[in-house]
Design an enzyme around this catalytic site. Structure first.
Site, PDB file in Angstrom:
ATOM      1  N   LYS A 219      45.549  16.723   6.048  1.00  0.00           N
ATOM      2  CA  LYS A 219      46.448  17.530   6.867  1.00  0.00           C
ATOM      3  C   LYS A 219      45.716  18.557   7.714  1.00  0.00           C
ATOM      4  O   LYS A 219      44.573  18.913   7.455  1.00  0.00           O
ATOM      5  CB  LYS A 219      47.537  18.171   5.998  1.00  0.00           C
ATOM      6  CG  LYS A 219      48.620  17.129   5.658  1.00  0.00           C
ATOM      7  CD  LYS A 219      49.795  17.688   4.927  1.00  0.00           C
ATOM      8  CE  LYS A 219      50.801  16.546   4.692  1.00  0.00           C
ATOM      9  NZ  LYS A 219      51.905  16.967   3.828  1.00  0.00           N
ATOM     10  N   ARG A 254      50.173  13.069  -3.147  1.00  0.00           N
ATOM     11  CA  ARG A 254      50.351  12.049  -2.103  1.00  0.00           C
ATOM     12  C   ARG A 254      49.093  11.999  -1.237  1.00  0.00           C
ATOM     13  O   ARG A 254      48.770  12.977  -0.572  1.00  0.00           O
ATOM     14  CB  ARG A 254      51.585  12.391  -1.253  1.00  0.00           C
ATOM     15  CG  ARG A 254      51.906  11.378  -0.169  1.00  0.00           C
ATOM     16  CD  ARG A 254      53.119  11.841   0.642  1.00  0.00           C
ATOM     17  NE  ARG A 254      53.446  10.907   1.700  1.00  0.00           N
ATOM     18  CZ  ARG A 254      52.863  10.913   2.900  1.00  0.00           C
ATOM     19  NH1 ARG A 254      51.930  11.801   3.197  1.00  0.00           N
ATOM     20  NH2 ARG A 254      53.208  10.025   3.813  1.00  0.00           N
TER      21      ARG A 254
HETATM   22  C1  8Y4 Z   1      46.826  13.745   9.292  1.00  0.00           C
HETATM   23  C2  8Y4 Z   1      47.257  13.017   8.229  1.00  0.00           C
HETATM   24  C3  8Y4 Z   1      47.683  14.664   9.863  1.00  0.00           C
HETATM   25  C4  8Y4 Z   1      48.515  13.179   7.739  1.00  0.00           C
HETATM   26  C5  8Y4 Z   1      48.968  14.809   9.379  1.00  0.00           C
HETATM   27  C6  8Y4 Z   1      49.391  14.073   8.323  1.00  0.00           C
HETATM   28  C7  8Y4 Z   1      54.399  14.634   2.809  1.00  0.00           C
HETATM   29  C8  8Y4 Z   1      55.332  13.589   2.715  1.00  0.00           C
HETATM   30  C9  8Y4 Z   1      54.281  13.447   4.606  1.00  0.00           C
HETATM   31  C10 8Y4 Z   1      54.300  15.573   1.743  1.00  0.00           C
HETATM   32  C11 8Y4 Z   1      56.027  14.297   0.648  1.00  0.00           C
HETATM   33  C12 8Y4 Z   1      51.315  13.699   6.855  1.00  0.00           C
HETATM   34  C13 8Y4 Z   1      56.048  11.685   4.161  1.00  0.00           C
HETATM   35  C14 8Y4 Z   1      52.737  14.092   6.829  1.00  0.00           C
HETATM   36  N1  8Y4 Z   1      53.750  14.520   4.007  1.00  0.00           N
HETATM   37  N2  8Y4 Z   1      56.139  13.413   1.645  1.00  0.00           N
HETATM   38  N3  8Y4 Z   1      55.243  12.863   3.850  1.00  0.00           N
HETATM   39  N4  8Y4 Z   1      55.138  15.357   0.685  1.00  0.00           N
HETATM   40  N5  8Y4 Z   1      56.813  14.177  -0.437  1.00  0.00           N
HETATM   41  N6  8Y4 Z   1      50.690  14.238   7.913  1.00  0.00           N
HETATM   42  O1  8Y4 Z   1      53.536  16.539   1.768  1.00  0.00           O
HETATM   43  O2  8Y4 Z   1      50.826  13.005   6.014  1.00  0.00           O
HETATM   44  S1  8Y4 Z   1      53.849  12.835   6.174  1.00  0.00           S
END
Ligand code: 8Y4
Length: 276
Positions: A219, A254
């Site tokens: 993230k 996750r």
């Molecule tokens: C790079 C990689 C930049 C990933 C942004 C991201 C969560 C989630 C997501 C979480 C739960 C993401 C679907 C966001 N984050 N579900 N989902 N908890 N329960 N962004 O933190 O991975 S998607």
């Protein structure tokens, strides 16, 4: 075959991310998408994932809405294919009840709702109807506006109160307590400082009495702290944040990189079990 839908009943586990959005498995049509997704699911299962989280709706900051039909056509064939091949429970990452219901019929056992049952008023009823577990995540605002300078009067109490509302929505619809998992929603309407404080105070979410899920993987707060723009190069930071989350009591992590998280978990847990 008796009940292809695998129940979620583990004490701690790594949840592997399986994105089935066009930008994740670029080039090629739908058939290639499905083959690549199934291959990745099998790999994550072999690496020790306790849940596979299938998502076809991008909730990245500023992302536009995906139609129900589009989301269904991405997610359902992949869930049907992997639920026949692996015994790892599948979660469906969606805010839409129609998608959740179709995903459950295709083999999903858990609803991962990033809106905490607040986007679609019919979602809680679907969870109750099928007896699936639900991950209630906190998000301030919507994916389109959540990162426009998020502000909190009192960070942790506000998130806890919003999660209590989600828990209330779930229970009022007939979801039983032992099917509820909470998640503070790292990166969803939070600044870097907010994300760091939430992680350092994760024990305050544990005290709410439900298993805690947390997603730090790749993230942007990690990218900002380490000055790493490429999300794929944030593994060390992801592992460091994951270890801290485990120490503070996280029950579900996750992640994109399952093998590394499973190893980090094994070392962290073995140290936490040792005498002091
Ligand atoms: C790079 C990689 C930049 C990933 C942004 C991201 C969560 C989630 C997501 C979480 C739960 C993401 C679907 C966001 N984050 N579900 N989902 N908890 N329960 N962004 O933190 O991975 S998607």
């Amino acid at each position: 075959m008796p009940n292809r839908r695998k129940k979620f009943d583990k004490s701690f586990c790594v949840m592997g991310v399986l994105n089935v959005t066009p930008d994740s498995f670029s080039d090629g049509g739908k058939y290639f998408d499905k083959v690549a997704a199934v291959k990745q699911a099998l790999r994550m299962a072999a690496e020790g994932a306790g849940i596979i989280d299938v998502g076809g709706e991008s909730t990245r900051p500023g992302a536009g809405d995906v139609s129900v039909g589009e989301e269904l056509s991405r997610v359902v064939p992949v869930i049907r294919a992997i639920s026949g091949k692996i015994s790892v429970p599948i979660s469906i990452d969606t805010r839409k009840s129609e998608v959740a219901e179709a995903a459950i019929k295709a083999g999903a056992a858990i609803i991962n709702d990033t809106s905490g049952l607040k986007h679609d008023p019919r979602m809680a009823g679907v969870a109750a109807k099928y007896g699936t577990a639900v991950i209630l995540m906190h998000m301030k605002g919507s994916p389109a506006d959540m990162q426009r300078s998020p502000r909190y009067k009192r960070l942790i109490p506000e998130i806890r109160a919003a999660l209590r509302e989600s828990i209330h929505i779930a229970k009022a619809a007939g979801v039983v307590s032992d099917k509820i998992i909470i998640d503070p929603g790292i990166g969803f309407g939070k600044t870097v400082k907010h994300n760091l404080e939430i992680l350092n105070r994760l024990d305050e979410f544990k005290k709410m009495g439900f298993p805690v899920c947390v997603g730090v993987s790749r993230k942007s707060f990690i990218g900002k702290v380490l000055n790493i723009k490429d999300a794929g190069s944030r593994l060390s930071g992801t592992i460091a944040a994951s270890v801290l989350a485990i120490i503070r009591g996280a029950d579900i992590l996750r992640v994109h990189d399952v093998k590394e998280a499973v190893e980090a978990e094994a070392i962290t847990k073995s140290i936490l079990k040792a005498g002091r």
